[in-house]
Design a protein around this motif. Sequence first.
Motif, short mmCIF file in Angstrom:
data_model
loop_
_atom_site.label_atom_id
_atom_site.label_comp_id
_atom_site.label_asym_id
_atom_site.label_seq_id
_atom_site.Cartn_x
_atom_site.Cartn_y
_atom_site.Cartn_z
N GLU A 1 0.85 -1.19 0.00
CA GLU A 1 0.00 0.00 0.00
C GLU A 1 0.89 1.24 0.00
N HIS A 2 0.46 2.29 -0.73
CA HIS A 2 1.25 3.52 -0.86
C HIS A 2 1.39 4.20 0.51
N LEU A 3 2.62 4.66 0.80
CA LEU A 3 2.90 5.34 2.06
C LEU A 3 3.31 6.79 1.79
N PRO A 6 9.36 -1.96 9.25
CA PRO A 6 9.82 -2.22 7.88
C PRO A 6 8.84 -1.66 6.84
N PHE A 7 9.40 -1.18 5.72
CA PHE A 7 8.61 -0.72 4.58
C PHE A 7 9.38 -1.09 3.31
N LEU A 8 8.76 -0.94 2.15
CA LEU A 8 9.34 -1.34 0.87
C LEU A 8 9.67 -0.10 0.03
N LEU A 9 10.87 -0.07 -0.59
CA LEU A 9 11.27 0.95 -1.56
C LEU A 9 11.24 0.30 -2.94
N MET A 10 10.40 0.82 -3.84
CA MET A 10 10.26 0.24 -5.17
C MET A 10 10.78 1.23 -6.21
N VAL A 42 11.85 11.05 3.04
CA VAL A 42 10.60 10.46 3.54
C VAL A 42 10.36 10.97 4.96
N ILE A 43 9.11 11.20 5.25
CA ILE A 43 8.74 11.67 6.59
C ILE A 43 8.63 10.45 7.51
N VAL A 44 9.30 10.47 8.63
CA VAL A 44 9.32 9.36 9.59
C VAL A 44 8.63 9.82 10.87
N GLU A 45 7.68 8.99 11.34
CA GLU A 45 6.96 9.31 12.57
C GLU A 45 7.11 8.14 13.56
N ASN A 46 7.00 8.43 14.85
CA ASN A 46 6.99 7.41 15.90
C ASN A 46 5.59 6.86 16.08
N ILE A 47 5.47 5.60 16.42
CA ILE A 47 4.18 4.96 16.67
C ILE A 47 4.22 4.33 18.07
N PRO A 48 3.20 4.50 18.86
CA PRO A 48 3.27 3.99 20.25
C PRO A 48 3.19 2.46 20.33
#
Length: 981
Positions: free
Chosen positions: A748-750, A758-762, A855-861
Motif C-alpha cells: 500500500e502507498h505510504l 519495515p517498509f518497501l522501496l520500489m 521520507v517523513i518518519v513518525e513514531n508509533i506507540p
Amino acid sequence: MASERAAALCNACELSGKSLFVLPHTDHLVGYIIRLENAFYEHAQTYYYTEIRRVKSHKEFLNKTTHQLLFVRHQFKIAFFSELKQDTQNALKNYRTAYNLVHELRAHETNILEIKTMAGFINYKICRLCFQHNTPLDAIAQFRKHIDLCKKKIGSAELSFEHAAWMSKQFQAFGDLFDEAIKLGLTAIQTQNPGFYYQQAAYYAQERKQLAKTLCSPEASVTYPSPDPLETQTGALDFYGQRPWRQGVLSFDLSDPEKEKVGILAIQLKERNVVHSEIIITLLSNAVAQFKKYKCPRMKSHLMVQMGEEYYYAKDYTKALKLLDYVMCDYRTEGWWTLLTSILTTALKCSYLMAQLKDYITYSLELLGRASTLKDDQKSRIEKNLINVLMNESPEPEPDCDGAAVKTAQKLWADWVSLAGSNVFTVGVQHLVPFVQCKAKFHAPSFHVDVPVQFDIYLKADCPHPIRFSKLCVSFNNQEYNQFCVIQEASKASEVLENLTQGKMCLVPGKTRKFVFKFVAKTEDVGKKIEITSVDLVLGHEAGRCVVLNWQGGGGDAASTQEALQASRSFKRRPKLPDDEVHWDSVLVQASTMVISRVPSISVHLRHDPPALTNEMYCLVVTVQSHEKTRIRDVKLTAGLKPGQDANLTQKTQVTLHGTELCDESCPALLTDIPVEDLRPGEQLEKTLYIRCGTVGSRMFLVYVSYLITTTIEDREIVCKCHKDETVTIETVFPFDVAVKFVSTKFEHLERVYADIPFLLMTDLLSASPWALTIVSSELQLAPTMASVDQLESQVDKVVLQTGESASECFCLRCPAAGSVEGGVATGHYVICWKRTSAADSLPAISTAITLPHVIVENIPLHVSADLPSFGRVRESLPVRYHLQNKTNLVQDLEVSVEPSDAFMFSGLKQIRLRILPGTEQEMLYNFYPLMAGCQQLPSLNINLLRFPSFTNQLLRRFIPTSIFVKPQGRLGDDASIAAA
C-alpha cells in the motif's frame, strides 16, 4: 553741539535746514547718499517740469502758417525734457507728434536733407523708447513707416549717394537698437532679427559705393575748391542737415548757383576719399554674426560671399580667398552650381592676382568640371592657362581685373617661372567637382587566394579638349600591392593638350576610359579586406611642375552622390554604346574586396548514431578524403563544440580522443589543431571522437580540417592554407526515467513511514532511449538514517531494455528512529551502471546516480504484527498469533477486542485489558475456524490505547492482514495426493 553748528552754517549761508545734507563716515553712508539722491531727483524733476511749461507757453503763440519749423522744434524740446524727466510715455507721445509735424513740412531740394536728418533723429528716439517699453512690434512698424516715407526723398541727383548713405545709416541704427534690446532680454526669431537690418544697411552702402563711383569721378585735373565751401566760421553747423554755404536760408530759390555748384563739387571730392568697402564689410560682418546666432546658414553663406567679393574689390585678396573658400563647401553640398561657378571665378581671380599656384590650379580644375556653368570658350581659356602653369609659363590675366593689380601679379608669376626645381602639387578632389571623374571597382566582392585580384579604374574627362595625363597609380591599405598598380606614359610637356587620342593616358571629353589592373594577393592576407585607399592621377611631369589629383577610397567627388541618386530614379533609356565602352552612371564604386582561402578539394564525412544520451561517451567518426591532385601536408583537425553557444553548454560538454576512460571536467569542449598525417591524392583517414554531454538539449558541433598545399598562380608558386568545416547538431536526451515510491509490506502507498517499522522501496526504470540499453548493474546506497532489513542485491544485472521497456526493483528498509528534520529524512542514492547495447566493449559503462526522495518518519506507540498461514481450509483450525510491541518508554494500558465475522468462528479472548511494559512484547493466540471458502474477511482486531487516543484501528490495519483466502474442504484422496506431491 552738531545741531548748533548745523544751525549756524544754515544762517551764514541763508539756507533752510532742509537744504543741509550731512554725509558722515559711518556704516550707514549708503542711506545718506540715497537721501541726497532723492533730493537731487526732486530738484531735477521740478526743473524739467518748469522747462516743459516754458516751452509750451511759447508754443501757444505760434501758428502753422508762419511757424511750421518752430512747431517741430518746440514739440521735440517737450519730448526731450519729458525723457530727461523719466516720463517716457509722454516723451514717446510728443516724439510721435514731432515726427508727424516733420513730414507735414513742405519738402524741396534745398531743405530735403534737413527734413530727413530731423526725421532720422526723431525716429531713432521713438524706436528706442518702444524697445524700452517692450513693444518691439511698435518699433518695427514705426521704422517701416519711416523708411516708406523717406526712401523716395532723394534730393539732388548729383548728391544721390548722400541719400544711400543716409538710408544705410537708418538701417544700421535700427539694427543696433534691436541688438541692444535683445541683450536686455528681448527674444528674436529667425525671420525677424537684427541681421536683416544690417544686411539692408550693407545693401544701401553698396548702392552708395556704386553711385559715388559714377558721380564722384571727375577728371584728375579738378582740384578741391578754395576757400573750402564746407567750412563755417564756428567750425560747426547752426542747424543739423543744412548746407554749410547757405545756413539759415529758408527760401527755396538758390541765390548763388555758382556757390551751390562749388559746394556740390566739394562734397563729391570728399566722398571719393571714403573707403566704402570697410563700411560694407563691417555691416556684412554684423549681419553674418546675427544670422549665425539665429541659425540661418544659407543667409550666412550668402553674406559671406558678398564679404569675400567686397574684400576682392578692396584688394585684400587673402581675406577674400579665405571667406570664399569657406562657403564653397556648402554650395557644393547643396548643388548650387551657378552660385558655385560665380564664387570660383572670383576665387580664381584672387589666386591669380596673388600668384598662389596651388589655389590657382585647384580652382581651375573645378571650373573646367561638369559643375561649372561657364561657356566652352571660357573653359578653353582656363584650360590653356592651367597647362601654361604646368609648363612653367605665366598664365594670361583673368578678365575684369584691376590693371595695377594685374601688373603686380605678372611680376609675381615671372618670379615663379624663374624658380627652377620640382613643383608637385597634390589636390584632394574628394570634396571638389574636378574636370576628371574617377571610379574604382573590384570585379568581385571576394577573391580566392589562388586567383589574381582584378579591378578596374574608370576615368572620364569633362574639359573642352582631350587631355593627356602622365601617370595613374592606386594605393591600398597594404602598401605592398601599390607597386603592381601603376600606369605611366612618357610624353613631352607640350603634348598635354595635343589631340593624340591613341595615347594610353589620353582622355577624350565625354568618353569613359577603363584601366584594368591585376595582382596576386599574399597568403598572409587571407581573411582580410583589401581596400583602395586612394587613386592618384598625375597631370604634368614630376620632373618639372605637375598636379596630382587625389581621390580618397574608390573615387567619387562632391557631386557624385547626388548624381548617382538621380540616375537611380531616372527612367530614361540609355543609348546603346559600342562593346568597348560603358555608361558612366552604370558603374558603381566598389573599393574593397575580401581575400578568402583557396577552395578545398577534400571531403569530410561525419558518422554517428543520434541522439546522444546524457553522460555517455558518444562516438563521432570523422572521415577525411583528399581529392587534391598533389600531396597535402600539415593536416590538422579541430573538433568539438562550436564556439559562440551558451556558456553552460561549454561547461557541460567534454570532447576526447580516448574512449576507454570517462571524460572529466578537465577535458575541453573543443579540441584544436589535432595533428593528422599527410594525405596523398585519393587517400582517406578516419578519426574517432568521443563526446560527453552532461545536460540535455541541442548542441552544434564543428569539425574543421585545415591543410597546406603548394600551387602555381601567374607563374608564381605559393603555399595555400585550405580548410573545410562541417557542422552537425546533436540532440542529447535522458537515457531512462526512474520512478521511486514507498509502500508498506502490504504494498500500500505510504506518504510517511514509522520508526523501526519495515517498509518497501520500489524503483521503476523506464527506457527513454531509441537504442537498446544494457543495465550492467544497480546499487542502492543508503543514507546513515536508513537500514536494510535483508541483504541489498541488484535485481536487474545484465538486463537489456528496449525503447519503452522498464525494469523494477524492490528493497525492504526500515528507519531505526524518527528524526526531527524538517522536510523528512534522506533515503540515499540509487546508482545505475549502464551503456548502449551496441557500444564497443572497450567503452566504459556510465554510472548515473539518482537521488532518492526524502521520507517523513513518525513514531508509533504500538506496533502490531500477525503470524498466520498463507491460506486456510474450510472447517479446519487456523491458528493466528498477534504480537503487540510497546514502542514507547511508558507503560501502555490497552483494551483489546475481536469483532466476530460471518465467515469464521474463533476461540480466544474476545475482549481483554492488558498492560505492556516499555520495550516489551505481548502475544495473543486465536484459533479461527473458517466456515466459507474464498477470500474472506478475518475477524477484526480492535485495540484502544488509553494513553494515546489518536491511535486508531485504521492505522492498526496497515500492519496486520484483514483477509485470507480459504480453500474448500477436500476429499481424503486429494489430501494424500497433495501430501505426496
